[in-house]
Enzyme design. Structure first.
Site, PDB file in Angstrom:
ATOM      1  N   ASP A  58       6.444  -3.902  -1.200  1.00 44.18           N
ATOM      2  CA  ASP A  58       5.730  -2.934  -0.387  1.00 44.18           C
ATOM      3  C   ASP A  58       6.647  -1.757  -0.097  1.00 44.18           C
ATOM      4  OD1 ASP A  58       3.446  -3.387   2.473  1.00 44.18           O
ATOM      5  OD2 ASP A  58       3.819  -1.684   1.134  1.00 44.18           O
ATOM      6  N   LYS A  67       6.400   0.596   9.338  1.00 36.85           N
ATOM      7  CA  LYS A  67       5.316   0.609   8.351  1.00 36.85           C
ATOM      8  C   LYS A  67       4.010   0.931   9.047  1.00 36.85           C
ATOM      9  CE  LYS A  67       5.125  -2.483   5.128  1.00 36.85           C
ATOM     10  NZ  LYS A  67       4.798  -1.346   4.235  1.00 36.85           N
ATOM     11  N   GLY A  68       3.049   1.482   8.275  1.00 37.43           N
ATOM     12  CA  GLY A  68       1.770   1.820   8.884  1.00 37.43           C
ATOM     13  C   GLY A  68       1.372   3.269   8.658  1.00 37.43           C
ATOM     14  N   GLY A  69       2.227   4.005   7.933  1.00 35.43           N
ATOM     15  CA  GLY A  69       1.874   5.398   7.610  1.00 35.43           C
ATOM     16  C   GLY A  69       0.554   5.467   6.859  1.00 35.43           C
ATOM     17  N   GLY A  70       0.294   4.369   6.102  1.00 35.54           N
ATOM     18  CA  GLY A  70      -0.959   4.304   5.354  1.00 35.54           C
ATOM     19  C   GLY A  70      -2.025   3.493   6.073  1.00 35.54           C
ATOM     20  N   ALA A 115       7.686   1.556   2.715  1.00 37.64           N
ATOM     21  CA  ALA A 115       7.966   1.680   4.153  1.00 37.64           C
ATOM     22  C   ALA A 115       8.044   3.158   4.514  1.00 37.64           C
ATOM     23  CB  ALA A 115       9.284   0.994   4.511  1.00 37.64           C
ATOM     24  N   SER A 144       0.842  -1.204   0.000  1.00 32.97           N
ATOM     25  CA  SER A 144       0.000   0.000   0.000  1.00 32.97           C
ATOM     26  C   SER A 144       0.876   1.252   0.000  1.00 32.97           C
ATOM     27  CB  SER A 144      -0.880   0.008   1.262  1.00 32.97           C
ATOM     28  OG  SER A 144      -1.566  -1.222   1.379  1.00 32.97           O
ATOM     29  N   LYS A 188      13.729   7.585   3.195  1.00 29.15           N
ATOM     30  CA  LYS A 188      13.316   6.615   4.203  1.00 29.15           C
ATOM     31  C   LYS A 188      14.491   5.995   4.955  1.00 29.15           C
ATOM     32  CE  LYS A 188       9.213   7.152   2.270  1.00 29.15           C
ATOM     33  NZ  LYS A 188       8.379   6.051   1.792  1.00 29.15           N
ATOM     34  N   GLU A 198      -0.482  -5.837   5.409  1.00 28.39           N
ATOM     35  CA  GLU A 198       0.878  -5.773   4.844  1.00 28.39           C
ATOM     36  C   GLU A 198       1.769  -6.811   5.496  1.00 28.39           C
ATOM     37  OE1 GLU A 198       1.846  -1.679   5.555  1.00 28.39           O
ATOM     38  OE2 GLU A 198       1.235  -1.076   3.531  1.00 28.39           O
TER      39      GLU A 198
HETATM   40  O1  DER Z   1       1.710   2.165   5.272  1.00 28.10           O
HETATM   41  C1  DER Z   1       2.763   1.678   4.812  1.00 28.10           C
HETATM   42  O2  DER Z   1       3.533   0.952   5.439  1.00 28.10           O
HETATM   43  C2  DER Z   1       3.090   2.032   3.402  1.00 28.10           C
HETATM   44  O3  DER Z   1       3.903   1.099   2.806  1.00 28.10           O
HETATM   45  C3  DER Z   1       3.559   3.428   3.338  1.00 28.10           C
HETATM   46  O4  DER Z   1       3.700   4.086   4.542  1.00 28.10           O
HETATM   47  C4  DER Z   1       4.687   3.771   2.411  1.00 28.10           C
HETATM   48  O5  DER Z   1       4.098   4.794   1.730  1.00 28.10           O
HETATM   49  P1  DER Z   1       4.772   5.658   0.597  1.00 28.10           P
HETATM   50  O6  DER Z   1       5.290   4.665  -0.429  1.00 28.10           O
HETATM   51  O7  DER Z   1       3.619   6.458   0.086  1.00 28.10           O
HETATM   52  O8  DER Z   1       5.835   6.464   1.258  1.00 28.10           O
END
Ligand code: DER
Length: 253
Positions: A87, A100-103, A89, A30, A127, A109
């Site tokens: 994925d 992870k978890g910003g989204g 991060a 995500s 990152k 995930e």
């Molecule tokens: O939520 C998550 O872990 C996502 O992978 C995310 O935070 C990374 O998002 P980005 O690719 O928009 O920086």
């Protein structure tokens, strides 16, 4: 440098290095970087029966809009491992541990990442830090709504100064709900020590001296009743977690 160009460069390198066109099952994460990963996969995929395992509604829509075929995580045949999972991060440290978890998609995930033979983390230069929680300040934690206040109190006892329920006044009044209809608590902690830091005597890493090592804080939080999942990815079952970094378009693993 243009962040979007760096995301695209990291995604194209990750797919070139780790997407086998004959793959049968591929995990799709995500966020925004993953969009470039799906674009790159679309250009290379030759197996018409390849199935893509999403990590939430956004990820599933991304797969469908790209004309790819999704399969729900709970429909994967028993004992089948995904060939690879890609994925993003929020932060990656020198030992390839990730925040992870910003989204707010961290639960699915982690399910998908751990089900893959290889977990490929695609992350641009912003990152990469020496320690987690250097630039990204908090650990995202998915909790059962009823347990919110109790978990916040426990997090304070573990040393988190100000754990906060994630709300977003822009889209909705009140707390954000995940795809599991749970809450997210964002818990600030001091930068997390790597195992090398602890070996070098930089701190005990068990919370007793105010310092936490990545795996120790993850286990401590995961042990709190009401916590579904913690936004710390480490070791990935020994999978070959590759953190790719795009720096000015150039890549270094
Ligand atoms: O939520 C998550 O872990 C996502 O992978 C995310 O935070 C990374 O998002 P980005 O690719 O928009 O920086």
């Amino acid at each position: 440098t243009n962040v979007e160009a760096a995301k695209r460069a990291a995604a194209q390198q990750a797919v070139a290095d780790h997407f086998d066109p004959s793959a049968s099952f591929v995990g799709i994460g995500s966020g925004t970087t993953i969009v470039y990963v799906v674009e790159a996969i679309k250009e290379r995929s030759t197996n018409p029966s390849v199935l893509f395992v999403p990590t939430g509604y956004q990820s599933r829509q991304l797969v469908i809009n790209a004309g790819l075929t999704p399969i729900s995580f709970d429909s994967i045949p028993d004992r089948v491992m995904l060939d690879v999972a890609f994925d993003g991060a929020d932060e990656v440290d020198t030992e390839l541990n990730c925040i992870k978890g910003g989204g707010a998609c961290l639960f699915q995930e982690k399910l998908v990442a751990e089900r893959a033979k290889k977990f490929v983390c695609v992350a641009d230069y912003r990152k990469r830090q020496d320690r987690l929680l250097t630039n990204w300040p908090t650990i995202p934690i998915e909790v059962a709504p009823l347990s919110q206040h109790k978990v916040e109190a426990s997090l304070r006892l573990l040393g988190s100064t100000n754990p906060k329920l994630r709300t977003t006044l822009l889209e909705k009044s009140g707390p954000l709900k995940t795809d599991q209809h749970f809450f997210i608590i964002d818990a600030p902690f001091p930068a997390l020590l790597t195992s090398a830091d602890v070996a070098a005597g930089k701190g005990k890493g068990d919370g007793s001296d105010g310092t936490w090592e990545v795996n120790n804080i993850s286990k401590a939080i995961k042990g709190l009743t009401g916590v579904l999942e913690v936004g710390i990815f480490s070791g990935m079952n020994g999978n070959d977690a590759q953190a790719l970094r795009a720096k000015d378009g150039a890549l270094s693993a």
